[in-house]
Design a protein around this motif. Structure first.
Motif, PDB file in Angstrom:
ATOM      1  N   GLU A  67      18.192   5.234   4.607  1.00 16.53           N
ATOM      2  CA  GLU A  67      19.444   4.456   4.634  1.00 16.53           C
ATOM      3  C   GLU A  67      19.765   3.891   3.249  1.00 16.53           C
ATOM      4  O   GLU A  67      20.914   3.903   2.812  1.00 16.53           O
ATOM      5  N   GLU A  68      18.742   3.385   2.545  1.00 17.12           N
ATOM      6  CA  GLU A  68      18.951   2.847   1.208  1.00 17.12           C
ATOM      7  C   GLU A  68      19.390   3.943   0.239  1.00 17.12           C
ATOM      8  O   GLU A  68      20.260   3.724  -0.601  1.00 17.12           O
ATOM      9  N   ALA A  69      18.791   5.127   0.360  1.00 18.86           N
ATOM     10  CA  ALA A  69      19.153   6.240  -0.515  1.00 18.86           C
ATOM     11  C   ALA A  69      20.626   6.611  -0.344  1.00 18.86           C
ATOM     12  O   ALA A  69      21.331   6.863  -1.323  1.00 18.86           O
ATOM     13  N   VAL A  70      21.103   6.621   0.909  1.00 18.21           N
ATOM     14  CA  VAL A  70      22.514   6.919   1.171  1.00 18.21           C
ATOM     15  C   VAL A  70      23.403   5.836   0.557  1.00 18.21           C
ATOM     16  O   VAL A  70      24.419   6.132  -0.074  1.00 18.21           O
ATOM     17  N   ALA A  71      23.013   4.569   0.707  1.00 14.21           N
ATOM     18  CA  ALA A  71      23.800   3.465   0.154  1.00 14.21           C
ATOM     19  C   ALA A  71      23.834   3.528  -1.373  1.00 14.21           C
ATOM     20  O   ALA A  71      24.876   3.298  -1.993  1.00 14.21           O
ATOM     21  N   ILE A  72      22.713   3.854  -1.987  1.00 19.62           N
ATOM     22  CA  ILE A  72      22.659   3.960  -3.447  1.00 19.62           C
ATOM     23  C   ILE A  72      23.541   5.105  -3.927  1.00 19.62           C
ATOM     24  O   ILE A  72      24.308   4.951  -4.876  1.00 19.62           O
ATOM     25  N   GLU A  73      23.428   6.250  -3.266  1.00 21.21           N
ATOM     26  CA  GLU A  73      24.247   7.397  -3.655  1.00 21.21           C
ATOM     27  C   GLU A  73      25.737   7.075  -3.512  1.00 21.21           C
ATOM     28  O   GLU A  73      26.542   7.398  -4.385  1.00 21.21           O
ATOM     29  N   SER A  74      26.094   6.408  -2.437  1.00 19.81           N
ATOM     30  CA  SER A  74      27.486   6.019  -2.221  1.00 19.81           C
ATOM     31  C   SER A  74      27.970   5.082  -3.322  1.00 19.81           C
ATOM     32  O   SER A  74      29.074   5.230  -3.843  1.00 19.81           O
ATOM     33  N   ALA A  75      27.127   4.119  -3.688  1.00 23.48           N
ATOM     34  CA  ALA A  75      27.495   3.172  -4.740  1.00 23.48           C
ATOM     35  C   ALA A  75      27.662   3.885  -6.079  1.00 23.48           C
ATOM     36  O   ALA A  75      28.598   3.602  -6.831  1.00 23.48           O
ATOM     37  N   GLU A  76      26.762   4.819  -6.362  1.00 21.27           N
ATOM     38  CA  GLU A  76      26.839   5.533  -7.632  1.00 21.27           C
ATOM     39  C   GLU A  76      28.098   6.396  -7.717  1.00 21.27           C
ATOM     40  O   GLU A  76      28.671   6.556  -8.788  1.00 21.27           O
ATOM     41  N   LYS A  77      28.526   6.944  -6.591  1.00 26.38           N
ATOM     42  CA  LYS A  77      29.728   7.781  -6.579  1.00 26.38           C
ATOM     43  C   LYS A  77      31.013   6.961  -6.498  1.00 26.38           C
ATOM     44  O   LYS A  77      32.095   7.497  -6.656  1.00 26.38           O
ATOM     45  N   SER A  78      30.879   5.651  -6.266  1.00 26.45           N
ATOM     46  CA  SER A  78      32.057   4.816  -6.070  1.00 26.45           C
ATOM     47  C   SER A  78      32.741   4.427  -7.371  1.00 26.45           C
ATOM     48  O   SER A  78      33.796   3.817  -7.358  1.00 26.45           O
ATOM     49  N   GLY A  79      32.119   4.761  -8.504  1.00 26.41           N
ATOM     50  CA  GLY A  79      32.709   4.405  -9.778  1.00 26.41           C
ATOM     51  C   GLY A  79      32.175   3.103 -10.327  1.00 26.41           C
ATOM     52  O   GLY A  79      32.715   2.554 -11.284  1.00 26.41           O
ATOM     53  N   PHE A  80      31.091   2.609  -9.751  1.00 23.77           N
ATOM     54  CA  PHE A  80      30.523   1.374 -10.266  1.00 23.77           C
ATOM     55  C   PHE A  80      29.994   1.606 -11.671  1.00 23.77           C
ATOM     56  O   PHE A  80      29.681   2.720 -12.065  1.00 23.77           O
ATOM     57  N   ILE A  81      29.903   0.566 -12.433  1.00 24.16           N
ATOM     58  CA  ILE A  81      29.423   0.655 -13.810  1.00 24.16           C
ATOM     59  C   ILE A  81      28.121  -0.116 -13.913  1.00 24.16           C
ATOM     60  O   ILE A  81      28.037  -1.279 -13.522  1.00 24.16           O
ATOM     61  N   ASP A  82      27.099   0.541 -14.450  1.00 19.38           N
ATOM     62  CA  ASP A  82      25.811  -0.110 -14.667  1.00 19.38           C
ATOM     63  C   ASP A  82      25.982  -1.215 -15.701  1.00 19.38           C
ATOM     64  O   ASP A  82      26.613  -1.018 -16.742  1.00 19.38           O
ATOM     65  N   SER A  83      25.426  -2.370 -15.427  1.00 21.96           N
ATOM     66  CA  SER A  83      25.594  -3.502 -16.344  1.00 21.96           C
ATOM     67  C   SER A  83      25.039  -3.210 -17.728  1.00 21.96           C
ATOM     68  O   SER A  83      25.498  -3.787 -18.714  1.00 21.96           O
ATOM     69  N   ALA A  84      24.078  -2.286 -17.827  1.00 21.31           N
ATOM     70  CA  ALA A  84      23.529  -1.926 -19.138  1.00 21.31           C
ATOM     71  C   ALA A  84      24.555  -1.155 -19.973  1.00 21.31           C
ATOM     72  O   ALA A  84      24.443  -1.104 -21.200  1.00 21.31           O
ATOM     73  N   ALA A 144       0.833  -1.197   0.000  1.00 24.89           N
ATOM     74  CA  ALA A 144       0.000   0.000   0.000  1.00 24.89           C
ATOM     75  C   ALA A 144       0.874   1.256   0.000  1.00 24.89           C
ATOM     76  O   ALA A 144       0.535   2.256  -0.634  1.00 24.89           O
ATOM     77  N   TRP A 145       1.992   1.192   0.691  1.00 23.90           N
ATOM     78  CA  TRP A 145       2.917   2.316   0.754  1.00 23.90           C
ATOM     79  C   TRP A 145       3.581   2.539  -0.592  1.00 23.90           C
ATOM     80  O   TRP A 145       3.774   3.655  -1.041  1.00 23.90           O
ATOM     81  N   ASP A 146       3.926   1.427  -1.275  1.00 26.58           N
ATOM     82  CA  ASP A 146       4.612   1.528  -2.552  1.00 26.58           C
ATOM     83  C   ASP A 146       4.285   0.301  -3.403  1.00 26.58           C
ATOM     84  O   ASP A 146       4.982  -0.706  -3.348  1.00 26.58           O
ATOM     85  N   PRO A 147       3.236   0.350  -4.197  1.00 27.75           N
ATOM     86  CA  PRO A 147       2.823  -0.830  -4.961  1.00 27.75           C
ATOM     87  C   PRO A 147       3.872  -1.340  -5.946  1.00 27.75           C
ATOM     88  O   PRO A 147       3.846  -2.504  -6.319  1.00 27.75           O
ATOM     89  N   ASP A 148       4.786  -0.486  -6.365  1.00 29.97           N
ATOM     90  CA  ASP A 148       5.833  -0.915  -7.304  1.00 29.97           C
ATOM     91  C   ASP A 148       7.163  -1.174  -6.616  1.00 29.97           C
ATOM     92  O   ASP A 148       8.158  -1.447  -7.273  1.00 29.97           O
ATOM     93  N   PHE A 149       7.192  -1.060  -5.276  1.00 30.42           N
ATOM     94  CA  PHE A 149       8.428  -1.240  -4.503  1.00 30.42           C
ATOM     95  C   PHE A 149       9.549  -0.347  -5.043  1.00 30.42           C
ATOM     96  O   PHE A 149      10.676  -0.765  -5.194  1.00 30.42           O
ATOM     97  N   THR A 150       9.223   0.910  -5.342  1.00 29.92           N
ATOM     98  CA  THR A 150      10.216   1.817  -5.913  1.00 29.92           C
ATOM     99  C   THR A 150      10.768   2.811  -4.904  1.00 29.92           C
ATOM    100  O   THR A 150      11.764   3.448  -5.167  1.00 29.92           O
ATOM    101  N   LYS A 151      10.110   2.964  -3.760  1.00 29.89           N
ATOM    102  CA  LYS A 151      10.600   3.909  -2.763  1.00 29.89           C
ATOM    103  C   LYS A 151      11.775   3.305  -2.021  1.00 29.89           C
ATOM    104  O   LYS A 151      11.889   2.104  -1.868  1.00 29.89           O
ATOM    105  N   THR A 152      12.645   4.148  -1.572  1.00 32.80           N
ATOM    106  CA  THR A 152      13.771   3.685  -0.772  1.00 32.80           C
ATOM    107  C   THR A 152      13.707   4.358   0.596  1.00 32.80           C
ATOM    108  O   THR A 152      13.166   5.450   0.738  1.00 32.80           O
ATOM    109  N   THR A 153      14.290   3.708   1.556  1.00 35.71           N
ATOM    110  CA  THR A 153      14.400   4.321   2.870  1.00 35.71           C
ATOM    111  C   THR A 153      15.557   5.312   2.826  1.00 35.71           C
ATOM    112  O   THR A 153      16.347   5.334   1.875  1.00 35.71           O
TER     113      THR A 153
END
Length: 72
Positions: free
Chosen positions: A44-61, A33-42
């Motif tokens: 803590e998750e937002a911080v982890a995602i931002e950290s990963a994106e700044k770490s130089g990781f490469i998107d598999s696409a 009900a909070w997020d029917p598509d499971f797209t919201k992040t907490t």
């Protein structure tokens, strides 16, 4: 995991098995009900995602899997 989540898990663990399943299904309905598509992040998750994106990781696409030797 937040203290509230840990306390909820501890309380649920005290229930009989059938009630544990009920509690799980209820929590799952709340999340959907909070997020029917499971797209919201907490937060803590937002911080982890931002950290990963700044770490130089490469998107598999973005990887040319047929020419990996040219990637570096």
């Amino acid at each position: 995991m937040s203290n509230v989540a840990m306390e909820a898990a501890r309380l649920i663990d005290m229930l009989p098995e059938s009630d544990k399943n009920f509690a799980y299904e209820f929590i799952k309905k709340l999340v959907i009900a909070w997020d029917p598509d499971f797209t919201k992040t907490t937060a803590e998750e937002a911080v982890a995602i931002e950290s990963a994106e700044k770490s130089g990781f490469i998107d598999s696409a973005e990887v040319d899997w047929d020419n990996l030797d040219k990637m570096f």
